[in-house]
Motif scaffolding. Sequence first.
Motif, short mmCIF file in Angstrom:
data_model
loop_
_atom_site.label_atom_id
_atom_site.label_comp_id
_atom_site.label_asym_id
_atom_site.label_seq_id
_atom_site.Cartn_x
_atom_site.Cartn_y
_atom_site.Cartn_z
N UNK A 1 23.56 -8.60 -32.01
CA UNK A 1 22.95 -7.28 -31.90
C UNK A 1 21.66 -7.29 -31.10
N UNK A 2 21.27 -8.45 -30.60
CA UNK A 2 20.01 -8.54 -29.87
C UNK A 2 20.03 -7.64 -28.63
N UNK A 3 21.13 -7.67 -27.90
CA UNK A 3 21.24 -6.83 -26.69
C UNK A 3 21.14 -5.35 -27.04
N UNK A 4 21.74 -4.97 -28.15
CA UNK A 4 21.68 -3.57 -28.58
C UNK A 4 20.23 -3.14 -28.81
N UNK A 5 19.46 -3.96 -29.53
CA UNK A 5 18.07 -3.60 -29.82
C UNK A 5 17.21 -3.64 -28.56
N UNK A 6 17.49 -4.57 -27.67
CA UNK A 6 16.76 -4.60 -26.40
C UNK A 6 17.02 -3.36 -25.57
N UNK A 211 30.74 -7.93 -33.79
CA UNK A 211 31.55 -7.22 -32.81
C UNK A 211 30.78 -6.56 -31.69
N UNK A 212 29.43 -6.46 -31.84
CA UNK A 212 28.64 -5.82 -30.79
C UNK A 212 28.42 -6.83 -29.66
N UNK A 213 28.82 -6.51 -28.44
CA UNK A 213 28.73 -7.48 -27.33
C UNK A 213 27.28 -7.77 -26.93
N UNK A 214 27.05 -8.96 -26.42
CA UNK A 214 25.74 -9.36 -25.90
C UNK A 214 25.82 -9.43 -24.38
N UNK A 215 24.75 -9.02 -23.72
CA UNK A 215 24.74 -8.99 -22.26
C UNK A 215 24.92 -10.38 -21.66
#
Length: 477
Positions: A1-6, A211-215
């Motif tokens: 979820x790091x990409x989502x928060x970024x 399930x949330x993809x990372x960049x």
Amino acid sequence: MVSFFLCLLALVAGYFFYGRYVERLFGPDNRPTPVSQYADGIDYIRLPRWKMFMIQFLNIAGVGPIFGAIMGIKFGASCFLWIVLGSVFAGAVHDYLAAMMSLRRGGISLPETIGHYLGHPAMHFVRVFTILLLILVGAVFVSSPAGLLDTLTGGQFGINLWIALIFVYYMLAAVLPVDKIIGRIYPLFAVALLFMAGGILAYLVIQRPAGIPELWDGLGNTHPQAAITPIVPILFVSVACGAISGFHATQSPMMARCMGSEFQGRPVFYGAMIVEGIVALIWAAAAAVFFHQSPENMAETNAAGIVFGVTREWLGPLGGLLAVLGVVAAPITTGDTALRSARLIVADILGIEQAALSRRLAVSLVIFAATFVTLYFSLANKDGFNIIWRYFAWANQTLSVFTLWAITVYLARERKNYFVTLIPAVFMSGVVSTYIFVARECLGFSLTIGYTAGAAIMLASAAAFFRWKRRSDARVG
């Protein structure tokens, strides 16, 4: 979820930093606004900033950033990147500057703004094109909420009754003064839509589902039909109302006619687009989790069903009901302002004053008849809704191209940094032209042909602009 928060942080930062730069680039001041000169109690009515923000947000949001994000996340992490870059550097800039240009010219409609900077042929084309787009919006945003309402009530009343009731509401919202219905109920509906997004965000933060993809895992195409659905240009058309949408510029003059100060522009227009981007990002992440938990749903093309499944499973019965009602309210309140905007544009074209109710009704009836015919097509054909949605999405982006080029010419004439819209204008010119060449519902050519043609049109459009600029500078010099 790091990409989502970024990405979430990047959207917020974009408002405070790039949004402030674009505001300084335009240069708002304390000159009188249209509402102080043309107040008529119908369309020119002074509204508080918070209410204009809520109305603008609901006008532009609808189900676009929800449905588009759900379809867009099938392409993978590149969807996150497009939502952020599109919203901050293209969509919000497009919305803010188009609105402020309208404001400076008395709150004129989008076709008149485009005509002033791109010439009368462009204005006449955009007039017809915009009215057709708004009719598509009205048709699309009748069938989807009617279907959801029919589902929520267990099919007891039938979808035709819900369609009829929505049309009655559309007519009232299109002809009554802007503060009677739109100004009163839109803030409540906007709260419902934001509550839905907030509930989904809370679930993601607390549960931290997989399930949330990372960049950094790559931007490869994960679409189940990747072979025939390339990221370029399909992603950039699928996610329109969560990155950039020409439809937004058709709505902006409505609030430009209600602004008491030019300094309200950044929170109302740039801010509403950023919030829409946040909603799209949240729903993209939610859909990614939903697809991860149930991979068979990746083949699902009915985004409304995915919305219903996510909200019911994640927010519980009451939260799910309120959330789905938010999805019902959002398209309805986009459809009504679309048809109201169509009325204003047709009235401007024909020079019909709108103070008299009878004249507002006369213009509206013609528009509603065309909307009903379009809706009938979507209901009479098995894949009618999906066809209309795809054409609506493409028309959205095509209109944004005209608007971006008009803004670019405006900035060039004012001796301001026109690259802020030139780059998005060139890019989106390539997107919409490539779509025509490669999309199955259009020409269906190979990617090689489509990309070559799209690149050629991008270069040709940029060359045409710089040729115009050299001639313009020579005349001034």
